[in-house]
Design a protein around this motif. Structure first.
Motif, PDB file in Angstrom:
ATOM      1  N   ALA A   1       7.935   4.696  -4.189  1.00 23.32           N
ATOM      2  CA  ALA A   1       7.025   5.126  -3.120  1.00 23.32           C
ATOM      3  C   ALA A   1       6.615   3.948  -2.246  1.00 23.32           C
ATOM      4  N   LEU A   2       6.272   2.821  -2.864  1.00 20.95           N
ATOM      5  CA  LEU A   2       5.855   1.656  -2.094  1.00 20.95           C
ATOM      6  C   LEU A   2       6.999   1.107  -1.246  1.00 20.95           C
ATOM      7  N   ASN A   3       8.209   1.080  -1.817  1.00 23.16           N
ATOM      8  CA  ASN A   3       9.362   0.570  -1.072  1.00 23.16           C
ATOM      9  C   ASN A   3       9.729   1.485   0.092  1.00 23.16           C
ATOM     10  N   GLN A   4       9.711   2.801  -0.140  1.00 26.29           N
ATOM     11  CA  GLN A   4      10.036   3.748   0.927  1.00 26.29           C
ATOM     12  C   GLN A   4       9.002   3.672   2.058  1.00 26.29           C
ATOM     13  N   ALA A   5       7.722   3.521   1.691  1.00 21.09           N
ATOM     14  CA  ALA A   5       6.683   3.405   2.711  1.00 21.09           C
ATOM     15  C   ALA A   5       6.888   2.152   3.557  1.00 21.09           C
ATOM     16  N   ALA A   6       7.235   1.030   2.910  1.00 17.49           N
ATOM     17  CA  ALA A   6       7.473  -0.205   3.662  1.00 17.49           C
ATOM     18  C   ALA A   6       8.661  -0.056   4.599  1.00 17.49           C
ATOM     19  N   ARG A   7       9.701   0.645   4.148  1.00 20.68           N
ATOM     20  CA  ARG A   7      10.882   0.822   4.990  1.00 20.68           C
ATOM     21  C   ARG A   7      10.576   1.676   6.216  1.00 20.68           C
ATOM     22  N   LEU A   8       9.712   2.693   6.056  1.00 22.81           N
ATOM     23  CA  LEU A   8       9.381   3.597   7.163  1.00 22.81           C
ATOM     24  C   LEU A   8       8.197   3.110   7.992  1.00 22.81           C
ATOM     25  N   GLY A   9       7.586   2.012   7.600  1.00 22.87           N
ATOM     26  CA  GLY A   9       6.437   1.506   8.331  1.00 22.87           C
ATOM     27  C   GLY A   9       5.153   2.246   8.039  1.00 22.87           C
ATOM     28  N   VAL A  10       5.114   3.019   6.955  1.00 23.17           N
ATOM     29  CA  VAL A  10       3.890   3.731   6.566  1.00 23.17           C
ATOM     30  C   VAL A  10       2.955   2.744   5.873  1.00 23.17           C
ATOM     31  N   HIS A  11       1.717   2.673   6.327  1.00 27.24           N
ATOM     32  CA  HIS A  11       0.768   1.729   5.762  1.00 27.24           C
ATOM     33  C   HIS A  11      -0.522   2.437   5.376  1.00 27.24           C
ATOM     34  N   LEU A  12      -1.315   1.767   4.545  1.00 26.92           N
ATOM     35  CA  LEU A  12      -2.596   2.303   4.086  1.00 26.92           C
ATOM     36  C   LEU A  12      -3.691   1.933   5.067  1.00 26.92           C
ATOM     37  N   ARG A  13      -4.485   2.939   5.440  1.00 26.48           N
ATOM     38  CA  ARG A  13      -5.694   2.695   6.225  1.00 26.48           C
ATOM     39  C   ARG A  13      -6.856   3.155   5.367  1.00 26.48           C
ATOM     40  N   LEU A  14      -7.680   2.216   4.928  1.00 28.02           N
ATOM     41  CA  LEU A  14      -8.732   2.490   3.958  1.00 28.02           C
ATOM     42  C   LEU A  14     -10.092   2.178   4.566  1.00 28.02           C
ATOM     43  N   GLY A  15     -10.995   3.128   4.496  1.00 29.18           N
ATOM     44  CA  GLY A  15     -12.339   2.923   5.020  1.00 29.18           C
ATOM     45  C   GLY A  15     -13.096   4.234   5.103  1.00 29.18           C
TER      46      GLY A  15
END
Length: 700
Positions: A478-492
């Motif tokens: 999941a972490l690798n696929q997110a990095a490949r697609l440019g999906v990032h965590l926005r936390l707040g």
């Protein structure tokens, strides 16, 4: 223009014809061209059949070009964007032709039968494509997912109905026919037959309906002076007399009405109990006056019975929504005046909630789910010493305590449990506590109570978290696929995030609720309203285009002794349909890493209700048969709809430690009532049909 070629071409064509014909500044009325390009029943009777199509490219008066062009761009562009050029052309043409011919047919059937309104409209001509683009937008609504589909349709229907009532022009009738035909046509354009489905209304639905009713009421007050005397609900005064009366005497009263209705709409949207009481009282009083006035009009033969009857019907609908959906308006009033001191069944207020939140942050507790005790639909038992509290809700004569008592020490928590039990028994209610830890279970047994494991909490220690090894393969993927697609965590805090992200979160949540076959659950399960708490942190999976693919919310956990959060507890988990496949794995893993870097020691993935992998430390003397069978049946029945057991299995990907959560109660004889109270707590909006659905699915 490349994306919406049909809409662009129509705008250019209408503007060009308006200049060539001089209709942009010289009204068609009174000119020879008027009879050749305006449609209506007179044109058809004269044999000018071509006007049905040609009239769509003109406007009778110059100022009408403004709403025509803006509407064509907005509604026609929306239809072409959703349906494509070819299907939009079909929708525009068919909706326009059906609206014009259908209205002409309706007027032909009803004229000369004593109805002044239709007799007058039968002599009127019209021009413009407004029925076409409104109908096309209604047809394109089929491509939207809930809740936007229902909202757009509601707005379109409300607009055309209100205007045909208050304005009553030929175009308004055509709009009604065009939108109705568009709603019917839409499913065929996307390759399926139209179907009418119903579902159980949720708390949010009732709040939206009540809010919409009072917004419409305010809008009607604004429209009232402009209502035509020759409209469908004609009265004795002309429009000019109405306007003069409003200007002379009714302006202040009208403004007061608008302000009052808007205030009620806003408060009902928030689920305020006080606003619900005011709204019911006002509608009952208004209906009493209207019914008495209607009776007087019947006795003296006063005209306008149809208009008066419409007002009575509309207010009856609004009152019915409030009464049927009264359970949706339980949020406490911000004032203490409506709190009845000393009663466990009395409503709470925002002051009590604020004090409870402050106590939780100051004293802390051992239950990592304790932030749920600050949710607004709870009540709070606070002893005279003010050293802590027990959050609870009352259903079917049972006071269901939520989580462990909140206090700084174990001795104080044990004392709070005993005081809560005494207070509940003293008012003829049955006490119990739900989703408590082993500590509270032991305290309850010391009082002679029984305990039963009802869920398991999944906890992750952050100190040694590294995602290394075969067991973490899914998380690493999941972490690798997110990095490949440019999906990032926005936390707040969700309330501090951009408006566009907030709207996407609400849409994802609404879509998730709409897809369920049963009402939205509550009690230990939060939603977007709870996630908007500024002390709750929300994790979003956001791609480079700022599209939200998944949502999680994290409640703070204040350990015994209070202070800064020692950890965070997962609440909301919702994913965009068709979005990033590994959104939940990515969000949970990324949030754990972020919390670890902040110095937190533990993350709780919360408990999956009605799911467990072992028997835990149940009371060995307890005959579990009745409640255990009920909970197993309820869990199995809800699984196809809410997936609690699947959620329990999903959390195992994060290699958590499982800690049991218990239900504690004083008397086995109260188990049937407690079982009913728990089902009502989780499904407060469920009706008989929902319970039948549960029974059938559980039997299968």
């Amino acid at each position: 223009m490349r994306r919406l070629p049909l809409t662009s071409a129509l705008v250019v064509l209408i503007l060009t014809l308006s200049v060539v014909s001089r209709a942009l500044w010289d009204p068609l009325l009174g000119r020879p061209l008027h009879a050749s390009v305006t449609y209506g029943l007179p044109a058809l009777e004269d044999g000018s059949w071509w006007t049905v199509v040609v009239g769509a490219f003109f406007a009778v008066k110059p100022y009408q070009y403004v709403p025509i062009l803006l509407g064509l761009v907005a509604f026609g562009g929306f239809a072409e964007w959703r349906l494509g050029t070819r299907r939009t052309a079909i929708a525009l043409l068919s909706c326009h032709v059906v609206a014009v011919l259908g209205t002409a047919g309706l007027l032909w059937l009803t004229r000369h039968h004593g109805y002044v309104w239709t007799t007058g409209l039968a002599r009127v001509r019209d021009a413009g494509p407004s029925a076409a683009f409104l109908g096309a937008a209604a047809a394109a609504s089929v491509t939207l997912s809930p809740p936007w589909r229902g909202r757009l349709r509601t707005l379109l229907v409300a607009y055309v109905v209100l205007f045909v009532i208050h304005m009553g022009s030929l175009a308004d009738v055509e709009h009604v026919v065009g939108v109705a035909f568009g709603l019917w046509l839409g499913p065929y354009l996307v390759g399926r037959s139209p179907s009418f489905t119903t579902r159980q209304l949720t708390r949010r639905d009732f709040r939206l309906l009540a809010c919409a009713f009072f917004v419409v009421a305010a809008f009607e007050v604004i429209l009232h002076p402009f209502t035509h005397a020759e409209g469908p609900f004609a009265v004795t005064m002309s429009a000019q007399a109405r306007a003069k009366e409003l200007a002379d005497a009714g302006l202040v009263f009208g403004l007061v009405q608008v302000v009052l209705w808007v205030w009620l709409a806003r408060s009902l949207y928030k689920g305020r109990r006080r606003a619900w009481r005011w709204a019911v009282a006002l509608l009952v009083a208004v209906l009493a006056v209207q019914v008495a006035n209607y009776g007087w009009m019947v006795v003296v033969g006063e005209p306008g019975l149809l208009a008066a009857g419409w007002d009575i019907f509309g207010n009856c609908v609004g009152l019915s929504v409030l009464l049927v959906g009264r359970h949706a308006f339980r949020n406490p009033s911000p004032r203490r005046a409506r709190r009845t001191s000393g009663s466990l069944v009395a409503p709470a207020d925002d002051d009590q909630r604020t004090r409870a939140t402050a106590m939780l942050e100051e004293h802390g507790t051992v239950n990592r789910l304790a932030w749920m005790t600050t949710w607004p639909e709870n009540r709070w038992f606070v002893p005279a010493t003010q050293r802590g509290y027990v959050a609870y809700r009352v259903h079917t004569g049972v006071a269901i305590g939520l989580c462990d008592p909140v206090a700084a020490t174990e001795v104080e928590r044990s004392s709070l449990l005993a005081e809560f039990a005494d207070a509940v028994h003293g008012q003829g209610l049955v006490p119990c506590l739900f989703t408590v830890t082993q500590e509270a279970s032991q305290h309850a047994r010391a009082l002679g109570w029984h305990s039963l494991q009802v869920a398991e909490e999944a906890c992750i220690g952050l100190a040694t978290l590294d995602f290394v090894g075969k067991a973490w393969q899914d998380v690493r993927t999941a972490l690798n696929q997110a990095a490949r697609l440019g999906v990032h965590l926005r936390l707040g805090a969700l309330a501090d995030m951009p408006r566009g992200l907030q709207l996407q979160v609400k849409a994802i949540s609404s879509d998730w609720v709409e897809d369920k076959g049963l009402p939205e659950m509550g009690f230990t399960l939060g939603g977007v309203d709870e996630a908007l708490d500024p002390r709750v942190r929300v994790g979003l999976a956001v791609d480079p285009d700022m599209t939200v693919h998944g949502v999680t919310s994290w409640m703070p956990f204040h350990a015994s002794g209070g202070g800064e959060p020692a950890g965070w507890t997962l609440d909301v988990m919702r994913r965009l349909p068709g979005g990033f496949r590994y959104s939940m794995e990515f969000l949970i893993a990324s949030a754990c890493l972020a919390f670890r870097d902040e110095g937190c020691s533990v993350v709780s993935l919360s408990g999956a209700p009605l799911a467990r992998s072992n028997d835990g430390d149940d009371d060995a003397s307890l005959d579990r048969g009745t409640l255990d069978a009920f909970l197993d049946r309820l869990g199995a029945s809800l699984e196809p709809y809410y997936g609690f057991r699947s959620l329990h299995a999903f959390k195992s990907k994060f290699q958590p430690q499982h800690e049991p959560l218990y239900l504690v109660f004083p008397d086995e004889a109260a188990l049937p009532r407690i079982g009913l109270a728990l089902s009502r707590a989780y499904l407060p909006e469920a009706g008989v049909r929902d319970l039948v659905t549960l029974a059938r699915s559980g039997h299968r």
